[in-house]
Write an enzyme that holds these catalytic residues in place. Structure first.
Site, short mmCIF file in Angstrom:
data_model
loop_
_atom_site.label_atom_id
_atom_site.label_comp_id
_atom_site.label_asym_id
_atom_site.label_seq_id
_atom_site.Cartn_x
_atom_site.Cartn_y
_atom_site.Cartn_z
CB CYS A 149 -16.23 2.07 -81.81
SG CYS A 149 -17.13 3.34 -82.70
N PRO B 189 15.73 7.66 -65.42
CG PRO B 189 16.12 9.95 -65.14
CD PRO B 189 16.83 8.62 -65.16
C1 PLP Z 1 10.66 1.88 -68.22
C2 PLP Z 1 12.00 1.79 -67.64
C3 PLP Z 1 12.55 2.87 -66.94
C4 PLP Z 1 11.81 4.18 -66.71
O1 PLP Z 1 10.79 4.14 -65.78
P1 PLP Z 1 10.01 5.49 -65.41
O2 PLP Z 1 8.99 5.07 -64.44
O3 PLP Z 1 9.45 6.06 -66.65
O4 PLP Z 1 11.00 6.43 -64.83
C5 PLP Z 1 13.83 2.74 -66.48
N1 PLP Z 1 14.55 1.61 -66.65
C6 PLP Z 1 14.05 0.55 -67.31
C7 PLP Z 1 14.88 -0.67 -67.49
C8 PLP Z 1 12.76 0.59 -67.81
O5 PLP Z 1 12.27 -0.48 -68.46
#
Ligand code: PLP
Length: 428
Positions: free
Chosen positions: A355, A286
């Site tokens: 801008c 997460p």
């Molecule tokens: C960005 C990402 C996440 C997190 O996603 P969220 O929507 O912020 O929870 C988890 N795993 C990987 C591999 C990602 O690139």
């Protein structure tokens, strides 16, 4: 029942920055004081809210051996990452720079999961040689890792399950046209390479996008990994389902109900472990879920301006500091913390000073805004500061953490020296 759940959500939404006797607070700190002390614009994070989110996830998934890996690209501030470490949350990184930040913060190499997308092989070599754990994102990379390292490093494979999920095509990563992961249809090719080099595959990974709403999508995707595991990989240590949990940006948002999702996931995962013959770990990565709601960006009204159709509030910030509305058409809730008189409102477009069109929110009914009023943009923890830039040669704001009632400056406001840095004076 639905309405009770809905009401509770609104209470949590309001809890972070709360109104008391006409003044706004984050924990015990009056927000106007924070802005007076640290300047405007300003990012403020509530560390206890982050811990609350961690606990909520752990509790929801307590029926399985759950492991959390914070996707730090959402907010890479060292102190935020340290807070994760303190709470026993590992880290998911997407670049060699994030690998180094995580090591700097004090994560052990085996607590750092690297999920690169099409990076140079030299970055992979550097990470593996530091002992970092890798999610392999292409057949080409799988082959290269096999050739160079054989079974010397445990790896996980990022599968693309051909599932459309996510709030917006820009943040959907598990569909058939996406660049991410190895398509599950290529399982024979995966197995051929794994066998040829005797690769040590300890995990199967997926991350199918941000902001998905329905739990059945993740269960459906997880079933695909479980099928692959049962058929081909008897020695896994974990299945990693990435992330993408949607949080509440708008009072009417349909968000991921983590408890409901967990109930379905736990049931399926435990049934899988039985068939598989032993209990393995279930991982999530997460980002947004842990930090989004903890953050608020404060910005000050520079100018109010009318045209025959719209009322504009120009603030001392723009898409250089918070790009989600312009980049993803994201809704960010905005409040006027300096005027709480709901009997005298107007319909505003809150816009920046860049801008270029940089609207934070259109058609917002707010208590009358005057020059000098401080507006709060909520849910500014994830993908806000971390996506900021120096566009228009503006300095980036300071970041402040409020934790257990104490205030910490966790990033200083940039200065003109930061803008000029790295540009040699050429004598023509
Ligand atoms: C960005 C990402 C996440 C997190 O996603 P969220 O929507 O912020 O929870 C988890 N795993 C990987 C591999 C990602 O690139």
């Amino acid at each position: 029942m639905k309405s009770i759940v809905y009401l509770c959500r609104n209470l949590t939404l309001g809890k972070l920055i709360r109104l008391e006797n006409g003044k706004y607070y984050i924990q015990n700190q009056e927000t106007a004081d924070l802005v007076a002390k640290f300047g405007s614009p300003l990012y403020v994070y509530d560390g206890n809210k982050i811990e609350e989110q961690i606990e909520r996830m752990r509790k929801a998934f307590s029926g399985v051996d759950i492991k959390l890996k914070y996707a730090c690209k959402a907010l890479t501030n060292l102190s935020i990452m340290k807070l994760m470490l303190k709470n026993g949350v590992d880290v998911d990184v997407v670049s060699i720079e994030e690998v180094k930040i995580a090591l700097h913060v004090g994560f052990k190499p085996n607590q750092i999961q690297y999920t690169p997308s099409g990076v140079a092989f030299s970055e992979i070599e550097e990470a593996l040689e530091l002992g970092i754990r890798l999610n392999v994102d292409s057949l080409d990379l799988l082959e290269k890792v096999g050739q160079k390292y054989g079974n010397a490093h445990p790896i996980a494979i990022r599968l693309n399950p051909s599932i459309m999920a996510g709030g917006n095509l820009k943040i959907s990563t598990g569909h058939a046209d996406s660049k991410f992961g190895i398509p599950i249809e290529y399982i024979d090719e995966i197995i051929a390479i794994v066998t040829a080099y005797d690769l040590k595959v300890v995990g199967l990974h997926q991350h199918n996008g941000s902001d998905f709403k329905d739990s059945f999508v993740i269960v459906q995707a997880m079933k695909k990994s479980m099928q692959v595991a049962e058929k081909y990989f008897p020695n896994l240590e974990f299945i990693d389902m990435g992330s993408g949990f949607k949080v509440s940006y708008h009072a009417d948002d349909h968000v991921t109900d983590i408890e409901e999702l967990a109930e379905d996931v736990v049931k399926e995962f435990n049934a899988f472990c039985k068939r598989y013959g032993r209990d393995i770990q279930l991982w999530f990565e997460p980002g947004k879920y842990l930090v989004s709601e903890s953050g608020t960006m404060f910005t000050t009204c520079n100018v109010t301006k009318h045209n025959p159709r719209r009322n504009f509030v120009h603030v001392d910030s723009g898409l250089n500091h918070l790009i989600r509305p312009m980049m993803y058409d994201a809704y960010q809730d905005i409040v006027n913390t300096s005027n709480t008189d709901e009997s005298d409102t107007e319909n505003y477009d809150i816009v920046g000073y860049i801008c270029e069109t940089d609207t934070f929110g259109s058609d917002r009914i707010l208590p009358k805004v005057s020059q000098g009023d401080i507006l709060a943009i909520k849910n500014a923890g994830a993908y806000c500061f971390s996506m900021s830039s120096n566009y228009n040669s503006r300095v980036r704001p300071a970041e402040v953490l409020v934790y257990n009632g104490k205030t910490y400056l966790i990033r200083e406001r940039e200065t003109m020296a930061d803008i000029l840095r790295n540009q040699p004076e050429i004598d023509f």
